[in-house]
Motif scaffolding. Sequence first.
Motif, mmCIF file in Angstrom:
data_model
loop_
_atom_site.group_PDB
_atom_site.id
_atom_site.type_symbol
_atom_site.label_atom_id
_atom_site.label_comp_id
_atom_site.label_asym_id
_atom_site.label_seq_id
_atom_site.Cartn_x
_atom_site.Cartn_y
_atom_site.Cartn_z
ATOM 1 N N GLY A 40 1.724 -2.689 -5.862
ATOM 2 C CA GLY A 40 1.949 -1.561 -4.968
ATOM 3 C C GLY A 40 3.127 -0.599 -5.558
ATOM 4 O O GLY A 40 3.374 -0.447 -6.641
ATOM 5 N N ARG A 41 3.216 0.346 -4.641
ATOM 6 C CA ARG A 41 4.139 1.276 -5.079
ATOM 7 C C ARG A 41 5.930 1.047 -5.370
ATOM 8 O O ARG A 41 6.395 1.778 -5.901
ATOM 9 C CB ARG A 41 4.314 2.429 -3.644
ATOM 10 C CG ARG A 41 3.005 3.149 -3.332
ATOM 11 C CD ARG A 41 3.338 4.222 -2.338
ATOM 12 N NE ARG A 41 1.923 5.021 -2.087
ATOM 13 C CZ ARG A 41 1.723 5.868 -0.868
ATOM 14 N NH1 ARG A 41 2.918 6.134 -0.349
ATOM 15 N NH2 ARG A 41 0.925 6.501 -0.911
ATOM 16 N N LEU A 42 5.899 -0.386 -5.066
ATOM 17 C CA LEU A 42 7.068 -0.657 -5.236
ATOM 18 C C LEU A 42 7.443 -1.414 -6.648
ATOM 19 O O LEU A 42 8.415 -1.786 -7.108
ATOM 20 C CB LEU A 42 7.653 -1.973 -4.114
ATOM 21 C CG LEU A 42 7.661 -1.369 -2.521
ATOM 22 C CD1 LEU A 42 7.936 -2.611 -1.750
ATOM 23 C CD2 LEU A 42 8.612 -0.197 -2.586
ATOM 24 N N HIS B 23 0.743 -1.056 0.110
ATOM 25 C CA HIS B 23 -0.044 0.233 -0.153
ATOM 26 C C HIS B 23 0.838 1.381 -0.028
ATOM 27 O O HIS B 23 0.603 2.186 -0.873
ATOM 28 C CB HIS B 23 -0.860 -0.022 1.143
ATOM 29 C CG HIS B 23 -1.740 -1.261 1.196
ATOM 30 N ND1 HIS B 23 -2.844 -1.450 0.285
ATOM 31 C CD2 HIS B 23 -1.640 -2.299 2.071
ATOM 32 C CE1 HIS B 23 -3.487 -2.682 0.697
ATOM 33 N NE2 HIS B 23 -2.890 -3.249 1.536
ATOM 34 N N THR B 24 1.803 1.401 0.870
ATOM 35 C CA THR B 24 2.523 2.551 1.011
ATOM 36 C C THR B 24 3.984 2.304 1.135
ATOM 37 O O THR B 24 4.852 3.272 1.462
ATOM 38 C CB THR B 24 2.160 3.217 2.486
ATOM 39 O OG1 THR B 24 2.598 2.461 3.377
ATOM 40 C CG2 THR B 24 0.651 3.808 2.511
ATOM 41 N N GLY B 25 4.458 1.196 0.338
ATOM 42 C CA GLY B 25 5.887 0.920 0.068
ATOM 43 C C GLY B 25 6.771 0.904 1.685
ATOM 44 O O GLY B 25 6.166 0.435 2.669
#
Length: 181
Positions: free
Chosen positions: A154-156, A108-110
Amino acid sequence: MKILNLYCSNTGNTAKVAMQIRDAALAQDYEVDSVEVVSNSAEDAVEFLEYDFIFAGCGVYSWLPPEPMLQYIKKQNAKHNKRGEIKPCSPRLMNKKAVMYCTYGGPHTGVNEGLVVPKYLGQLFDHLGFEIVAEWYFPGAFNINGYTQYSKGGRLGDITGRPNAQDLSTINEMVIGILKV
């Protein structure tokens, strides 16, 4: 130098990192004890203060270490506190250093999902007088409860298969460098 390689790995990601840490330290002719924390771990015999350098790591679960590591750290804190080894102002012990690390999926937020874990782990060692010389964060494939799709969206970006050979090579170089400090 005597090294403790303490880790908790529910999915295998942290075990890959821990074994790379072990191998890199052994290749430099250091003495290394590797201890895996598992549910109801009976590794209370580990005496942190007998080590010159400690690597401690685990995965990230709801922004914290996994339950076995949380319980282990709490038990160790109580043991050292009872012995009077945790002192006011946490004075530094000579030549006692530590690296705290985590593996995280961060769908979600790395990396933000993992930022607390090395700091949490480090508090016990900091209170014992170890100098925390680094906090490391390694992406690891998200493979909990079959939710492997989180490794791709995700962010990654796509972290399927991580930590991979390139990550482990980087970890090897990090260990070699940090042990020279």
